[in-house]
Design a protein around this motif. Sequence first.
Motif, PDB file in Angstrom:
ATOM      1  N   PHE A 119      22.757  47.169  33.740  1.00 43.53           N
ATOM      2  CA  PHE A 119      24.155  46.784  33.915  1.00 43.53           C
ATOM      3  C   PHE A 119      25.108  47.714  33.182  1.00 43.53           C
ATOM      4  CE2 PHE A 119      21.750  42.702  33.957  1.00 43.53           C
ATOM      5  CZ  PHE A 119      21.935  42.394  35.292  1.00 43.53           C
ATOM      6  N   MET A 120      26.336  47.763  33.694  1.00 42.50           N
ATOM      7  CA  MET A 120      27.471  48.337  32.978  1.00 42.50           C
ATOM      8  C   MET A 120      28.467  47.220  32.722  1.00 42.50           C
ATOM      9  SD  MET A 120      28.072  51.925  34.991  1.00 42.50           S
ATOM     10  CE  MET A 120      29.809  51.849  34.544  1.00 42.50           C
ATOM     11  N   TRP A 121      29.073  47.242  31.558  1.00 43.75           N
ATOM     12  CA  TRP A 121      30.101  46.260  31.190  1.00 43.75           C
ATOM     13  C   TRP A 121      31.408  47.048  31.120  1.00 43.75           C
ATOM     14  CZ3 TRP A 121      30.641  41.393  31.649  1.00 43.75           C
ATOM     15  CH2 TRP A 121      31.476  40.629  30.854  1.00 43.75           C
ATOM     16  N   ALA A 122      32.170  46.998  32.207  1.00 49.02           N
ATOM     17  CA  ALA A 122      33.296  47.900  32.396  1.00 49.02           C
ATOM     18  C   ALA A 122      34.634  47.198  32.159  1.00 49.02           C
ATOM     19  CB  ALA A 122      33.253  48.480  33.804  1.00 49.02           C
ATOM     20  N   GLU A 123      35.406  47.729  31.240  1.00 48.15           N
ATOM     21  CA  GLU A 123      36.736  47.198  30.978  1.00 48.15           C
ATOM     22  C   GLU A 123      37.647  47.565  32.152  1.00 48.15           C
ATOM     23  OE1 GLU A 123      39.645  46.808  27.051  1.00 48.15           O
ATOM     24  OE2 GLU A 123      38.006  48.267  27.093  1.00 48.15           O
ATOM     25  N   ILE A 124      38.457  46.602  32.586  1.00 50.23           N
ATOM     26  CA  ILE A 124      39.296  46.819  33.771  1.00 50.23           C
ATOM     27  C   ILE A 124      40.717  47.180  33.354  1.00 50.23           C
ATOM     28  CG2 ILE A 124      37.887  45.236  35.132  1.00 50.23           C
ATOM     29  CD1 ILE A 124      40.171  43.174  34.885  1.00 50.23           C
ATOM     30  N   PRO A 125      41.492  47.748  34.280  1.00 52.78           N
ATOM     31  CA  PRO A 125      42.878  48.078  33.972  1.00 52.78           C
ATOM     32  C   PRO A 125      43.691  46.832  33.638  1.00 52.78           C
ATOM     33  CG  PRO A 125      42.164  49.151  36.007  1.00 52.78           C
ATOM     34  CD  PRO A 125      41.098  48.168  35.636  1.00 52.78           C
ATOM     35  N   LYS A 126      44.717  47.004  32.812  1.00 50.22           N
ATOM     36  CA  LYS A 126      45.600  45.889  32.472  1.00 50.22           C
ATOM     37  C   LYS A 126      46.389  45.462  33.703  1.00 50.22           C
ATOM     38  CE  LYS A 126      44.414  46.422  28.148  1.00 50.22           C
ATOM     39  NZ  LYS A 126      43.430  45.496  27.520  1.00 50.22           N
ATOM     40  N   GLY A 127      46.796  44.196  33.699  1.00 49.65           N
ATOM     41  CA  GLY A 127      47.689  43.734  34.757  1.00 49.65           C
ATOM     42  C   GLY A 127      47.063  42.801  35.766  1.00 49.65           C
ATOM     43  N   CYS A 128      45.747  42.590  35.697  1.00 55.26           N
ATOM     44  CA  CYS A 128      45.116  41.616  36.595  1.00 55.26           C
ATOM     45  C   CYS A 128      43.916  41.000  35.893  1.00 55.26           C
ATOM     46  CB  CYS A 128      44.699  42.254  37.915  1.00 55.26           C
ATOM     47  SG  CYS A 128      43.486  43.573  37.773  1.00 55.26           S
ATOM     48  N   THR A 129      43.493  39.846  36.368  1.00 48.38           N
ATOM     49  CA  THR A 129      42.327  39.179  35.797  1.00 48.38           C
ATOM     50  C   THR A 129      41.052  39.814  36.335  1.00 48.38           C
ATOM     51  OG1 THR A 129      42.107  37.545  37.571  1.00 48.38           O
ATOM     52  CG2 THR A 129      43.627  37.014  35.756  1.00 48.38           C
ATOM     53  N   SER A 130      39.942  39.471  35.714  1.00 49.75           N
ATOM     54  CA  SER A 130      38.649  40.000  36.154  1.00 49.75           C
ATOM     55  C   SER A 130      38.351  39.608  37.598  1.00 49.75           C
ATOM     56  CB  SER A 130      37.534  39.493  35.239  1.00 49.75           C
ATOM     57  OG  SER A 130      37.707  39.960  33.929  1.00 49.75           O
ATOM     58  N   LYS A 131      38.645  38.366  37.939  1.00 43.17           N
ATOM     59  CA  LYS A 131      38.371  37.906  39.302  1.00 43.17           C
ATOM     60  C   LYS A 131      39.279  38.602  40.300  1.00 43.17           C
ATOM     61  CE  LYS A 131      37.647  33.736  42.060  1.00 43.17           C
ATOM     62  NZ  LYS A 131      37.638  32.245  42.066  1.00 43.17           N
ATOM     63  N   GLU A 132      40.561  38.766  39.938  1.00 48.42           N
ATOM     64  CA  GLU A 132      41.495  39.458  40.827  1.00 48.42           C
ATOM     65  C   GLU A 132      41.049  40.903  41.067  1.00 48.42           C
ATOM     66  OE1 GLU A 132      45.591  37.035  39.580  1.00 48.42           O
ATOM     67  OE2 GLU A 132      45.073  38.946  38.623  1.00 48.42           O
ATOM     68  N   PHE A 133      40.567  41.543  40.001  1.00 53.32           N
ATOM     69  CA  PHE A 133      40.127  42.923  40.129  1.00 53.32           C
ATOM     70  C   PHE A 133      38.876  43.010  40.996  1.00 53.32           C
ATOM     71  CE2 PHE A 133      37.758  46.669  38.675  1.00 53.32           C
ATOM     72  CZ  PHE A 133      38.721  47.651  38.857  1.00 53.32           C
ATOM     73  N   ALA A 134      37.929  42.070  40.803  1.00 52.89           N
ATOM     74  CA  ALA A 134      36.706  42.065  41.604  1.00 52.89           C
ATOM     75  C   ALA A 134      37.025  41.865  43.082  1.00 52.89           C
ATOM     76  CB  ALA A 134      35.756  40.985  41.107  1.00 52.89           C
ATOM     77  N   ILE A 135      37.964  40.978  43.386  1.00 59.89           N
ATOM     78  CA  ILE A 135      38.361  40.749  44.773  1.00 59.89           C
ATOM     79  C   ILE A 135      39.051  41.987  45.349  1.00 59.89           C
ATOM     80  CG2 ILE A 135      39.947  39.414  46.239  1.00 59.89           C
ATOM     81  CD1 ILE A 135      39.272  36.976  44.471  1.00 59.89           C
ATOM     82  N   LYS A 136      39.860  42.638  44.519  1.00 63.85           N
ATOM     83  CA  LYS A 136      40.527  43.865  44.964  1.00 63.85           C
ATOM     84  C   LYS A 136      39.501  44.944  45.326  1.00 63.85           C
ATOM     85  CE  LYS A 136      44.161  45.097  42.603  1.00 63.85           C
ATOM     86  NZ  LYS A 136      45.035  45.695  41.547  1.00 63.85           N
ATOM     87  N   LEU A 137      38.429  45.044  44.536  1.00 58.03           N
ATOM     88  CA  LEU A 137      37.380  46.025  44.841  1.00 58.03           C
ATOM     89  C   LEU A 137      36.699  45.707  46.170  1.00 58.03           C
ATOM     90  CD1 LEU A 137      35.478  46.835  41.494  1.00 58.03           C
ATOM     91  CD2 LEU A 137      36.931  48.343  42.830  1.00 58.03           C
ATOM     92  N   ILE A 138      36.485  44.428  46.435  1.00 60.83           N
ATOM     93  CA  ILE A 138      35.873  44.041  47.707  1.00 60.83           C
ATOM     94  C   ILE A 138      36.806  44.366  48.869  1.00 60.83           C
ATOM     95  CG2 ILE A 138      35.110  42.081  49.106  1.00 60.83           C
ATOM     96  CD1 ILE A 138      34.078  40.767  46.554  1.00 60.83           C
ATOM     97  N   GLU A 139      38.061  43.979  48.716  1.00 58.80           N
ATOM     98  CA  GLU A 139      39.012  44.125  49.818  1.00 58.80           C
ATOM     99  C   GLU A 139      39.366  45.585  50.102  1.00 58.80           C
ATOM    100  OE1 GLU A 139      42.226  41.589  48.497  1.00 58.80           O
ATOM    101  OE2 GLU A 139      41.594  40.010  49.878  1.00 58.80           O
ATOM    102  N   LYS A 140      39.589  46.363  49.057  1.00 56.29           N
ATOM    103  CA  LYS A 140      40.096  47.723  49.241  1.00 56.29           C
ATOM    104  C   LYS A 140      39.008  48.796  49.242  1.00 56.29           C
ATOM    105  CE  LYS A 140      44.785  46.969  47.535  1.00 56.29           C
ATOM    106  NZ  LYS A 140      45.875  47.540  46.690  1.00 56.29           N
TER     107      LYS A 140
END
Length: 388
Positions: free
Chosen positions: A324-345
């Motif tokens: 696994f990698m434990w990756a810090e996400i950009p500021k401005g969205c939650t972890s779930k929002e970011f995960a959904i963005k990765l799926i969608e985009k």
Amino acid sequence: MAFMTSKLMQSFETSIFSELAAFKKEKIAQGIHMIDLSIGSPDLPPPPFIIDALVKNVQDPTQYGYTLTGTKEFYEAVLSFYSKHYGVTFNPETEIVQMSGSQDGLLHLPMTICDEGDVILVPDPGYTAYADGVRMAKAAAYPMPLLKENGFLPDLDAIPEKIAEKAKMMILNFPGNPVPAMANKPFFEKAVAFAKKYDIVVIHDFAYSELVFDGQKPVSFLEVEGAFDVGVEFNSLSKSYNMAGCRIGYMIGNKQIVGALAKLKSNLDYGVFSPIQKAATVALVNGNSFLKENNKRYESRRDALVDGLRAIGWDVERPPATMFMWAEIPKGCTSKEFAIKLIEKAGVVVTPGNAFGPSGEGYVRIALVQAEETLKEAVQKIKNSGIF
């Protein structure tokens, strides 16, 4: 006729993995190519010598009875493995119990130690099965935050005295899932001293023991003086030998704790299928070359993904161990929002960090369970999405 499930069953939530799977399925139905890096299941089979042992024994008609417990040869193989790899010895008669994968024991052991309302110290974020085991024991979980500033190790000094005095059990996991951090002997020594002071049983989940990179050596909790007095260690062949579907693992340590789980299991099941035990025995005895090869494969995958993501502007940490990698996400969205963005985009599936506990917010877990070329493709898809 409508039936009501039990209060215990109602306490289980829908897994985030199920939500992600449903979302992924929806996108696939729309004709979108998806790369799934959310589930920590090996993408490759066991090496041929393990499969050959399994096939040979499956064809033996005498091996279809109940095994009830681990076989003598399996326990002796574990003893030999632990002695060579960690310098740890134990009594194979009283200090080891076999199970159907380590999750089997992680879920059931709390019920043998804890009563309703007892406190269990759990890592936050932590593997989701820990919370399920606490729930099944009707105990109360007290989170130990795994923070970047502490090297993702729990701060035992930060646990309030009143909580420590009430605690019956503490769960540790190094190298960890979802956070691929490693612990050293001084930390485990401190954990043993803490456990002795407050009469706490320590459970160490060591399932990723053989996936350690950059020439580092994994540390078994049982290497530390006094560990057998206070705790046990779980291990499994699922990740190390790509035997996830075979469901075989074991727990080593304090004979009272081992005896308690063995007693419970004698009321739950009739042992692991004999051909699987024989294949696992062969793996432990003859698998050193494969372990090194497998380690290099995951290390190469890690480097390809880390270097690729850094090149497109995602400054991720290089994990020292696990798949696994434990990756810090950009500021401005939650972890779930970011995960959904990765799926969608981008068409890439990862797991939001808060699925593993509140302290996982701000991170996503990425599993290295695809070929190196596929991981590079995932990087390209993320780059093309414009997220970074």
